[in-house]
Design a protein around this motif. Structure first.
Motif, mmCIF file in Angstrom:
data_model
loop_
_atom_site.group_PDB
_atom_site.id
_atom_site.type_symbol
_atom_site.label_atom_id
_atom_site.label_comp_id
_atom_site.label_asym_id
_atom_site.label_seq_id
_atom_site.Cartn_x
_atom_site.Cartn_y
_atom_site.Cartn_z
ATOM 1 N N UNK A 124 88.927 71.373 81.266
ATOM 2 C CA UNK A 124 90.247 71.885 81.642
ATOM 3 C C UNK A 124 91.333 71.257 80.779
ATOM 4 N N UNK A 125 91.250 69.951 80.574
ATOM 5 C CA UNK A 125 92.282 69.268 79.790
ATOM 6 C C UNK A 125 92.283 69.770 78.348
ATOM 7 N N UNK A 126 91.095 69.943 77.763
ATOM 8 C CA UNK A 126 91.023 70.462 76.393
ATOM 9 C C UNK A 126 91.582 71.878 76.320
ATOM 10 N N UNK B 52 86.415 78.438 64.842
ATOM 11 C CA UNK B 52 87.809 78.585 64.411
ATOM 12 C C UNK B 52 88.294 77.328 63.692
ATOM 13 N N UNK B 53 87.913 76.166 64.214
ATOM 14 C CA UNK B 53 88.440 74.926 63.653
ATOM 15 C C UNK B 53 87.726 74.491 62.372
ATOM 16 N N UNK C 187 90.263 66.602 66.802
ATOM 17 C CA UNK C 187 90.458 66.116 68.162
ATOM 18 C C UNK C 187 90.448 67.255 69.176
ATOM 19 N N UNK C 188 90.682 68.475 68.714
ATOM 20 C CA UNK C 188 90.462 69.647 69.555
ATOM 21 C C UNK C 188 88.988 70.037 69.552
ATOM 22 N N UNK D 118 97.237 61.986 73.521
ATOM 23 C CA UNK D 118 96.594 62.904 74.472
ATOM 24 C C UNK D 118 95.392 63.629 73.894
ATOM 25 N N UNK D 119 95.392 63.865 72.584
ATOM 26 C CA UNK D 119 94.247 64.539 71.972
ATOM 27 C C UNK D 119 93.011 63.644 71.988
#
Length: 466
Positions: free
Chosen positions: A22-24, A129-130, A144-145, A360-361
């Motif tokens: 959820x946080x990600x 995507x990343x 970090x994502x 936060x990441x």
């Protein structure tokens, strides 16, 4: 609790897997709206004209200005030759198409992760995507994502406090599609050595290109890809020998968090609201926190002015000691629960103080390291220490939800200008990030959502099957 139990995940792991998912997802949605790579914008700012401009022609409202600019810059400033060829052949001829694909992928995957709907395909799309984003040279934040979202894929995280868990046992078409999309990846055990060897070769390739890329825009891409491919290779080896994939992935996140803590000391030493403190000196950190204090909410600004700035000499020593010690401990897996908890607390403090970009990441991965890691490739494992995930009480769900909504409402009232620097919007962004953490905690700890995981477990697709 410290025991000598087996590698089987306990029931207490589910809420923490849900929290990370959820946080990600919230971070990814924030990034698409008013974050560093903003696209949709807010009500006051409107959409980013480099991404969306109604009536601009091209592919509907989508414009390719940003995609073309980033691709041209990557080519001009020295990305990999094969990637430059790919950009020239596939991306640059139709940048509007890639703009639309990028927006749909990011926003759609973010929503899917938040609600836990078809989580595995959403996570796979996000990682895909990343990967090209890394090669554009956007390497400080994009990993970090990608890393916690890759963990969500391995853990099949939508079955915990997510829609996937509720849909799994439905006999209708939606249930069948959900089971098919979230089914374990059909990899035979005998394939894992070959897969591990392949990723090891990829890691060596990127390692050998580091000197060549030292003076280019993508100089850190080679380093990051070496680490990523190496972690995947090691993880495949552990899975081949019968280890639980989710706990193996959790330890990969542990190593990654330790590595990024140390990278912010050794490789990226310049302080800022978009960095971790590292070993930056008192003068440099004073300038950073003075700027943050001017933009933060009054209570935190007062704390910075009265408690942080006058004692900055002591704070920089504390930052350096904590970041170094925690980074090394997580990297080698020593007293993982203590080190992970310290990392989570440290990153939460930095976020609250206004270091609102990296903290936060990294937190999205650190929460997994603190609660689920330490079982593999660690000094704890050698010593026979195995930590059960901490119990997350459902009693915190409602208070966390109320507090999270209050913080997000306060941030909305203050507003966030997506074109401003991180330090200029530190107050409102800090409220958003803490609010995201509380919302994730509320969802993960809710006992109303807990039965989803149990229904999935009894259907014969347990964590150990994945």
């Amino acid at each position: 609790m410290l025991t000598n139990s087996t590698d089987t995940l306990s029931d207490r792991a589910g809420p923490w897997i849900a929290f990370a998912r959820v946080f990600a997802g919230l971070l990814l949605l924030y990034e698409a709206t008013v974050g560093g790579w903003w696209k949709l914008g807010s009500v006051s700012s409107g959409p980013n004209p480099d991404w969306v401009e109604p009536g601009a022609g091209g592919l509907g409202p989508f414009v390719g200005t940003e995609v073309q600019s980033v691709a041209d810059r990557a080519i001009d400033e020295g990305t990999y030759g094969w990637f430059a060829t790919l950009l020239e052949a596939v991306v640059l001829p139709v940048p509007e198409v890639w703009t639309a694909l990028a927006m749909f992928a990011q926003v759609g995957a973010a929503i899917a992760l938040i609600v836990g709907f078809w989580t595995r395909p959403a996570a796979a799309i996000t990682v895909l995507y990343f990967l090209p984003v890394f090669h554009f040279g956007m390497i400080r934040t994009s990993p970090l994502f990608a890393v916690p979202i890759a963990f969500a894929f391995v853990a099949n995280a939508g079955r915990y406090s997510g829609l996937d868990g509720y849909l799994w046992n439905r006999p209708d078409a939606l249930g069948r599609i959900t089971r098919a999309l979230n089914a374990p990846v059909p990899i035979q055990r005998s394939w894992y050595p070959t897969i591990a060897a392949g990723f090891a070769v990829v890691a060596v390739y990127y390692l050998l290109t580091i000197p060549e890329m030292a003076d280019t825009r993508v100089h850190l891409t080679a380093l990051e890809m070496t680490v990523f491919a190496g972690l995947v290779a090691g993880g495949c080896s552990f899975v081949f020998y019968g280890r639980e994939p989710t706990t193996v992935a959790a330890d990969a996140l542990r190593v990654f968090v330790g590595y990024r803590f140390l990278q912010e000391i050794v490789v990226r030493s310049e302080p800022g609201a978009n960095a971790l403190p590292g070993w930056a000196d008192a003068e440099a950190q004073t300038a950073v926190f003075e700027g943050i204090a001017q933009a933060h909410v009054p209570p935190v600004a007062a704390i910075i002015e009265l408690a942080i700035l006058p004692a900055m000499g002591g704070w920089v020593v504390a930052f350096a000691i904590v970041q170094t010690a925690v980074g090394i401990a997580l990297l080698v897996g020593y007293r993982t629960r203590i080190a992970g908890t310290a990392a989570v607390g440290y990153l939460t403090l930095l976020t609250a103080l206004g270091l609102v970009r990296l903290a936060p990441l990294v937190f999205a991965s650190a929460i997994v390291a603190a609660t689920l890691a330490g079982r593999h490739a660690s000094l704890d494992a050698i010593a026979g220490r195995t930590y059960h995930p901490p119990q997350l009480s459902p009693n915190v769900s409602v208070p966390a939800a109320v507090a999270g909504i209050a913080l997000l409402g306060s941030a909305a009232a203050l507003g966030i200008d997506p074109t401003a620097g991180y330090g200029d919007v530190a107050g409102s962004v800090s409220l958003v990030m803490i609010g995201f953490g509380l919302i994730a905690l509320a969802i993960a700890s809710s006992d109303r959502l807990e039965p989803a995981a149990h229904r999935l477990e009894t259907s014969g697709s347990s964590a150990s099957d994945d």
